[in-house]
Motif scaffolding. Structure first.
Motif, PDB file in Angstrom:
ATOM      1  N   LEU A  18      -8.726  62.500  30.420  1.00 38.19           N
ATOM      2  CA  LEU A  18      -8.941  63.465  30.980  1.00 38.19           C
ATOM      3  C   LEU A  18     -10.163  63.686  29.439  1.00 38.19           C
ATOM      4  O   LEU A  18     -10.813  64.768  29.901  1.00 38.19           O
ATOM      5  CB  LEU A  18      -8.114  64.481  30.991  1.00 38.19           C
ATOM      6  CG  LEU A  18      -8.633  66.099  31.056  1.00 38.19           C
ATOM      7  CD1 LEU A  18      -7.402  66.874  31.890  1.00 38.19           C
ATOM      8  CD2 LEU A  18      -8.709  66.805  29.791  1.00 38.19           C
ATOM      9  N   VAL A  19      -9.484  63.329  28.886  1.00 40.46           N
ATOM     10  CA  VAL A  19     -10.219  64.127  27.461  1.00 40.46           C
ATOM     11  C   VAL A  19     -11.388  63.689  27.238  1.00 40.46           C
ATOM     12  O   VAL A  19     -13.141  62.984  27.356  1.00 40.46           O
ATOM     13  CB  VAL A  19      -9.563  63.809  25.581  1.00 40.46           C
ATOM     14  CG1 VAL A  19     -10.209  64.039  24.488  1.00 40.46           C
ATOM     15  CG2 VAL A  19      -8.407  64.432  26.069  1.00 40.46           C
ATOM     16  N   VAL A  20     -11.316  61.773  27.720  1.00 43.34           N
ATOM     17  CA  VAL A  20     -12.777  61.188  27.218  1.00 43.34           C
ATOM     18  C   VAL A  20     -13.944  61.424  28.873  1.00 43.34           C
ATOM     19  O   VAL A  20     -14.851  61.577  28.329  1.00 43.34           O
ATOM     20  CB  VAL A  20     -12.382  59.627  27.544  1.00 43.34           C
ATOM     21  CG1 VAL A  20     -13.397  58.702  28.277  1.00 43.34           C
ATOM     22  CG2 VAL A  20     -11.409  58.945  26.543  1.00 43.34           C
ATOM     23  N   ARG A  21     -12.793  61.537  29.584  1.00 49.28           N
ATOM     24  CA  ARG A  21     -14.332  61.595  31.108  1.00 49.28           C
ATOM     25  C   ARG A  21     -14.327  63.045  30.900  1.00 49.28           C
ATOM     26  O   ARG A  21     -15.839  63.706  31.202  1.00 49.28           O
ATOM     27  CB  ARG A  21     -13.575  61.696  32.421  1.00 49.28           C
ATOM     28  CG  ARG A  21     -12.705  60.384  33.022  1.00 49.28           C
ATOM     29  CD  ARG A  21     -12.091  60.396  34.244  1.00 49.28           C
ATOM     30  NE  ARG A  21     -12.364  59.096  34.660  1.00 49.28           N
ATOM     31  CZ  ARG A  21     -12.434  58.088  34.430  1.00 49.28           C
ATOM     32  NH1 ARG A  21     -14.205  58.612  34.794  1.00 49.28           N
ATOM     33  NH2 ARG A  21     -12.022  57.054  34.904  1.00 49.28           N
ATOM     34  N   TYR A  22     -13.863  64.286  30.086  1.00 50.12           N
ATOM     35  CA  TYR A  22     -13.936  65.825  30.257  1.00 50.12           C
ATOM     36  C   TYR A  22     -15.876  65.522  29.226  1.00 50.12           C
ATOM     37  O   TYR A  22     -16.558  65.595  29.338  1.00 50.12           O
ATOM     38  CB  TYR A  22     -13.444  66.555  29.370  1.00 50.12           C
ATOM     39  CG  TYR A  22     -13.591  68.063  29.756  1.00 50.12           C
ATOM     40  CD1 TYR A  22     -13.908  68.726  30.419  1.00 50.12           C
ATOM     41  CD2 TYR A  22     -14.920  68.326  28.473  1.00 50.12           C
ATOM     42  CE1 TYR A  22     -14.496  70.514  30.595  1.00 50.12           C
ATOM     43  CE2 TYR A  22     -14.968  69.948  28.121  1.00 50.12           C
ATOM     44  CZ  TYR A  22     -14.560  70.490  29.486  1.00 50.12           C
ATOM     45  OH  TYR A  22     -15.720  71.893  29.213  1.00 50.12           O
ATOM     46  N   ARG A  57      -7.721  69.658  22.750  1.00 53.86           N
ATOM     47  CA  ARG A  57      -6.547  69.125  21.594  1.00 53.86           C
ATOM     48  C   ARG A  57      -5.440  69.737  22.270  1.00 53.86           C
ATOM     49  O   ARG A  57      -4.689  68.799  21.499  1.00 53.86           O
ATOM     50  CB  ARG A  57      -7.338  70.342  20.496  1.00 53.86           C
ATOM     51  CG  ARG A  57      -8.325  69.882  19.993  1.00 53.86           C
ATOM     52  CD  ARG A  57      -7.796  70.750  17.963  1.00 53.86           C
ATOM     53  NE  ARG A  57      -9.453  70.510  17.575  1.00 53.86           N
ATOM     54  CZ  ARG A  57      -9.320  69.223  16.956  1.00 53.86           C
ATOM     55  NH1 ARG A  57      -8.936  68.214  16.312  1.00 53.86           N
ATOM     56  NH2 ARG A  57     -10.400  69.091  16.331  1.00 53.86           N
ATOM     57  N   ALA A  58      -5.454  70.159  23.238  1.00 62.03           N
ATOM     58  CA  ALA A  58      -4.264  70.146  23.912  1.00 62.03           C
ATOM     59  C   ALA A  58      -3.780  69.390  24.935  1.00 62.03           C
ATOM     60  O   ALA A  58      -2.769  68.862  24.652  1.00 62.03           O
ATOM     61  CB  ALA A  58      -4.583  71.811  24.960  1.00 62.03           C
ATOM     62  N   PHE A 107       2.581  73.494  25.481  1.00 64.26           N
ATOM     63  CA  PHE A 107       1.077  72.850  25.400  1.00 64.26           C
ATOM     64  C   PHE A 107       0.544  73.859  26.792  1.00 64.26           C
ATOM     65  O   PHE A 107      -0.192  73.748  26.739  1.00 64.26           O
ATOM     66  CB  PHE A 107       0.727  71.581  24.518  1.00 64.26           C
ATOM     67  CG  PHE A 107       0.140  71.390  23.195  1.00 64.26           C
ATOM     68  CD1 PHE A 107      -0.552  71.867  22.892  1.00 64.26           C
ATOM     69  CD2 PHE A 107       1.130  70.185  23.086  1.00 64.26           C
ATOM     70  CE1 PHE A 107      -0.832  71.655  21.467  1.00 64.26           C
ATOM     71  CE2 PHE A 107       0.760  70.144  21.629  1.00 64.26           C
ATOM     72  CZ  PHE A 107      -0.048  71.208  20.833  1.00 64.26           C
ATOM     73  N   ARG A 108       1.601  72.973  27.754  1.00 63.49           N
ATOM     74  CA  ARG A 108       1.761  73.067  29.345  1.00 63.49           C
ATOM     75  C   ARG A 108       1.788  75.137  29.628  1.00 63.49           C
ATOM     76  O   ARG A 108       0.251  75.916  30.267  1.00 63.49           O
ATOM     77  CB  ARG A 108       2.361  72.862  30.346  1.00 63.49           C
ATOM     78  CG  ARG A 108       3.038  71.372  30.232  1.00 63.49           C
ATOM     79  CD  ARG A 108       1.623  71.402  31.479  1.00 63.49           C
ATOM     80  NE  ARG A 108       1.678  69.592  31.302  1.00 63.49           N
ATOM     81  CZ  ARG A 108       0.190  69.067  31.369  1.00 63.49           C
ATOM     82  NH1 ARG A 108      -1.363  69.526  32.123  1.00 63.49           N
ATOM     83  NH2 ARG A 108       0.481  67.474  31.844  1.00 63.49           N
TER      84      ARG A 108
END
Length: 517
Positions: free
Chosen positions: A474-478, A444-445, A413-414
């Motif tokens: 990160l997902v939430v803030r994006y 998703r990554a 994933f990285r």
């Protein structure tokens, strides 16, 4: 994706690009054919109005620019499409008036040839406009008419039958797809009998790919249907995505004889058993394994010709199809150990490609491969945890195996995010940079990374929980900053997990032992 191949109907007398397109329909077909059959690229000087057939052929040459975005495609190709529709209507009408038009000798056949040619061009235009249903139907009509009037090259016809078979597989019309592939095989045999050198190894390789995809799509559909019957979440099919179905009435006017390719000799009585069972839907692992093994056999034949050294794109596509076969079959397999072995085969297929492909030339392919490998290792983690829990807990060798699989998943994933160009670490609470394309894959990554970090065992558990919190946030803030409606279920889950992890990490910081996740 289904794509119409280059059909080469005989009698293609397309006009030059210098021909004017200012024209109105209305001249008898006989007069148009006089111009076309004489080899002229312009209407005769005595003509006061244009010829529908001639106008259609000219339109093809006038509308051949390079492809652009979808909106540009419609703007570029719509005028040509209108001309071909008019030409097709003229051809259908002329077929009923051949006797009364007093056509010169041989010109009735030219009418039929030009009708076939018009349908061929319509198939191309519909494909450019992403109207896959209409494109497929026009391609079928072209192939049917070529057989009926015996105007075709058996090699070209066979290649296009393979493409049409891919369309029918895409539409889950398994009987028609099977007949297309059988007919293609016999068309190649006819060509080999007449001229052995005309049937090159690439044709057999492409036929093998066609059969392989036939079994791949059948197994994929079976998996989708089984998941739906279990009430499990299934992503919606995208077969009609971007397609304007307002033209379905026109498609229905294409009169197809039944069964497919009737009277051509390309479908034999002994094919009845194969055709009859081509629509069987596997309901258990044994039946699904039959499709798996048949698909693998055909793809093995295809890879005898399409090797990595010289056919990178084709080799990668075949490898991805084999990977898909395994992935769909895993859904039917009940034994957890066997599921793990099948996932390891998938890793064995994809990992060497990541090591060998140059990112400068195959970035898009590597993005797909690294993301898939990350998902495979995530699935392996879940499977090994279940196996360990059923055998006494996550300890000893089981613990080391899970730790290793998690590390591999994080690695790929990285790698995906590095290829994506967004792998810079950000501080807790910081809003990440906006992504131009592939937003869902990007999120998703990060979501998958958070899940993997949260499962990390060992002495560094606190550090990994902090990394998991970073990824969830990160997902939430994006989503909050840029895409409020994207991945709503996953974003809500990330918000809940971030809240729980914050509570747990705060408790640890205060010297309290809390494990609430």
């Amino acid at each position: 994706m289904f794509e119409i191949a280059k059909i080469s109907p005989e009698g293609d007398t397309a006009a030059s690009e210098s021909e004017s397109e200012s024209a109105e329909p209305g001249v008898p077909v006989a007069e148009s054919l006089t111009v076309l059959s004489s080899g002229s690229t312009a209407p005769s000087s005595s003509s006061t109005t244009a010829k529908p057939v001639h106008r259609a052929l000219v339109s093809l040459e006038l509308k051949r620019p390079q492809l652009g975005p979808a909106a540009s495609k419609r703007r570029i190709f719509s005028p040509a499409l209108a001309a071909y529709r008019a030409a097709n209507a003229a051809m259908r009408s002329s077929a009923r008036r051949i006797q009364t038009d007093r056509l010169p000798d041989g010109h009735s056949k030219k009418v039929e040839s030009l009708h076939t040619l018009t349908l061929f061009y319509l198939a191309q235009l519909y494909q450019k406009l992403n109207k896959i249903n209409l494109s497929g139907r026009c391609c079928r009509a072209t192939l049917e008419r070529q057989l009926k009037f015996e105007e075709y090259d058996p090699v070209d016809w066979g290649m296009n039958a393979i493409q049409l078979g891919a369309y029918f597989s895409y539409k889950a019309a398994w009987v028609d797809a099977c007949q297309c592939l059988l007919a293609a095989e016999r068309s190649f045999a006819r060509a080999a009998k007449a001229k052995p050198a005309s049937v090159e190894p690439v044709l057999h390789a492409n036929l093998a790919i066609g059969w392989g995809k036939f079994y791949t799509t059948r197994l994929s559909r079976a998996r989708t249907d089984l998941a739906a019957s279990r009430g499990e979440s299934v992503r919606p099919r995208s077969e009609s995505s971007g397609e304007n179905n307002d033209d379905s009435v026109e498609a229905q006017r294409l009169d197809f004889p039944k069964p497919l390719f009737e009277g051509s000799g390309l479908i034999q009585p002994e094919d009845s058993v194969v055709i009859e069972h081509s629509a069987d839907v596997p309901a258990d692992a044994d039946a699904a394994k039959t499709l798996l093994m048949k698909g693998l056999d055909w793809f093995t034949r295809a890879r005898e010709y399409y090797i990595l050294d010289g056919f990178v794109t084709e080799y990668v596509n075949i490898t991805q199809d084999v990977n898909q076969l395994y992935n769909d079959y895993i859904y039917f397999e009940l034994d957890l150990g066997k599921k793990c072995e099948l996932h390891k085969r998938r890793v064995g297929l994809l990992r060497p490609l990541v090591d060998k492909l140059n990112p400068q030339h195959y970035e898009a392919t590597l993005l797909q491969l690294t993301f898939q490998l990350g998902e495979i290792y995530s699935d392996l983690v879940d499977l090994h945890v279940k196996i360990a829990e059923s055998a006494g807990g996550l300890i000893g060798d089981a613990l080391r195996i899970v730790d290793k699989k998690i590390s591999k998943g994080v690695k790929y994933f990285r790698l995906f995010l590095a290829l994506f160009g967004h792998d810079k670490p950000i501080a807790l609470g910081e809003i990440p940079e906006r992504v131009a394309d592939g937003i869902e894959a990007y999120l998703r990554a990060h979501f998958s990374l958070a899940r993997l970090y949260n499962k990390m065992p060992g002495d560094n558990k606190l550090m990994y929980r902090t990394e998991a919190l970073r990824e969830y946030e990160l997902v939430v803030r994006y989503a909050e900053a840029y895409q409020p409606g994207v991945m709503q279920v996953e974003v809500a889950l990330c918000a809940d997990m971030a809240r729980l992890l914050t509570i747990e990490l705060s408790a640890v910081a205060d010297g309290r032992s809390v494990d609430i996740i």
